[in-house]
Design a protein around this motif. Structure first.
Motif, short mmCIF file in Angstrom:
data_model
loop_
_atom_site.label_atom_id
_atom_site.label_comp_id
_atom_site.label_asym_id
_atom_site.label_seq_id
_atom_site.Cartn_x
_atom_site.Cartn_y
_atom_site.Cartn_z
N VAL A 9 44.65 101.48 33.21
CA VAL A 9 45.03 102.56 34.13
C VAL A 9 45.98 102.01 35.19
CG1 VAL A 9 44.17 104.15 35.89
CG2 VAL A 9 42.90 103.85 33.76
N LYS A 10 45.66 100.83 35.72
CA LYS A 10 46.50 100.19 36.74
C LYS A 10 47.89 99.91 36.19
CE LYS A 10 46.49 96.21 39.91
NZ LYS A 10 47.65 95.46 39.42
N ARG A 13 49.81 103.14 35.99
CA ARG A 13 50.15 103.59 37.34
C ARG A 13 51.36 102.82 37.88
NH1 ARG A 13 48.09 106.15 41.86
NH2 ARG A 13 48.54 105.17 43.85
N MET A 20 46.04 107.65 39.82
CA MET A 20 45.10 107.04 38.87
C MET A 20 44.37 108.06 38.00
SD MET A 20 43.43 103.68 40.64
CE MET A 20 42.49 104.59 41.85
N CYS A 23 46.71 109.12 35.35
CA CYS A 23 46.94 108.03 34.41
C CYS A 23 45.77 107.91 33.44
CB CYS A 23 47.14 106.70 35.16
SG CYS A 23 48.75 106.56 35.96
N LYS A 24 44.56 108.03 33.94
CA LYS A 24 43.38 107.96 33.09
C LYS A 24 43.36 109.11 32.09
CE LYS A 24 38.35 107.43 33.18
NZ LYS A 24 37.14 107.34 34.02
#
Length: 309
Positions: A9-10, A13, A20, A23-24
């Protein structure tokens, strides 16, 4: 299907600048495939918004919302003042201000709260507005105040719509006095705070590093004085600094013969109950944001092809 880890996820992003939560959702929808997730976000219009996220947004609006004995203030930025006058942008700021009442002064908490009438978070809704309007926008900060008994005074400077402008002030007044009279003092005190921009409530609440810096300046100005004399000079200088910068000790702008503390005392007597100032918040639009200085003449010359080599 790949595991949707925090690291994944990071990574998404950082590649897109999208929130976030989104993104998830993108990674979940695409089985953890980064490239497909980017396309998924682009299809939703969110990646388009991310492209604008590096542009400086120092305009916008400060919005306030007062409900009973609780109030909140938010700063929502845009790139230009033109967008700040857009009715859709103003409606968004009004909604975010209302939500901020339950955000406990946490910007991160505010960003993930559900935006009314949608299936999106505040952060996602703002991203969609970026894609629609074409400017970078950010929910920069929020703060809230409340009292057990009394009034939250408020004031908006340079108001462009109800509860929205360039400066927003809230001040918490604990009092058992008549609400209308306490509220009127709260309005006047909020105007005072907007005008004087105090850095703290009193000398004791000024950050130690700020006091140390002021003391160092006084010592440098009076270098060579005996230690006992220097001690008195510094103490006197800090008292003067407090009178200029601390709310309770400042001269009241509506009557310079009184301090704010004295004005509160008189207002309390008139309202039939002591008034205690327990907190304040002052948000000024764009304060602390570095703005790029545009050279308009150079830009025109560049466009016309007449710039100097």
């Amino acid at each position: 299907m790949a595991e949707i880890t925090a690291a994944l996820v990071k990574d998404l992003r950082e590649k897109t600048g999208v929130g976030m939560m989104d993104c998830k959702a993108a990674l979940t929808a695409t089985g953890g495939n980064i490239e497909e997730a980017i396309d998924w976000l682009r299809a939703k219009g969110l990646a388009k918004a991310a492209k604008k996220s590096t542009r400086v947004a120092a305009e916008g609006l400060v919005g306030i919302c007062v409900k009973g004995t609780t109030a909140a203030v938010v700063e929502v930025n845009s790139e230009t003042d033109f967008v700040a006058r857009n009715e859709k942008f103003q409606a968004m700021v009004a909604e975010i201000s209302k939500l901020a009442l339950a955000a406990d002064s946490s910007t991160e908490k505010l960003k993930v709260m559900p935006y009314p009438g949608t299936a999106h978070s505040v952060e996602t809704f703002v991203a969609e507005m970026v894609a629609t309007i074409g400017e970078n926008m950010t929910v920069r900060r929020t703060a809230a105040l409340s009292v057990k008994q009394g009034v939250i005074g408020s004031y908006v400077h340079n108001q462009v719509a109800p509860g929205m402008g360039k400066i927003g002030v809230l001040v918490a007044l604990e009092s058992a006095g008549k609400a209308e009279q306490v509220a009127e003092f709260g309005r006047l005190l909020s105007m005072h705070i907007a005008a004087t921009n105090p850095i703290a409530m009193n000398l004791e609440s000024i950050p130690k590093d700020v006091l140390a810096r002021e003391a160092a300046v006084l010592e440098e100005k009076n270098a060579g004085k005996p230690a006992n004399v220097m001690e008195k000079i510094v103490a006197s200088g800090l008292k003067t600094y407090a009178k200029e910068n601390c709310l309770l000790e400042q001269a009241y702008v509506h009557d310079g013969a009184k301090t704010v503390t004295q004005a509160a005392g008189e207002a309390g007597k008139a309202a039939g109950g002591d008034i205690t100032i327990t907190g304040y918040v002052r948000f000024q639009l764009g304060e602390g944001i570095e703005k790029a200085e545009d050279d308009f003449a150079a830009e025109v010359a560049k466009m016309s092809g007449t710039e100097k080599a």
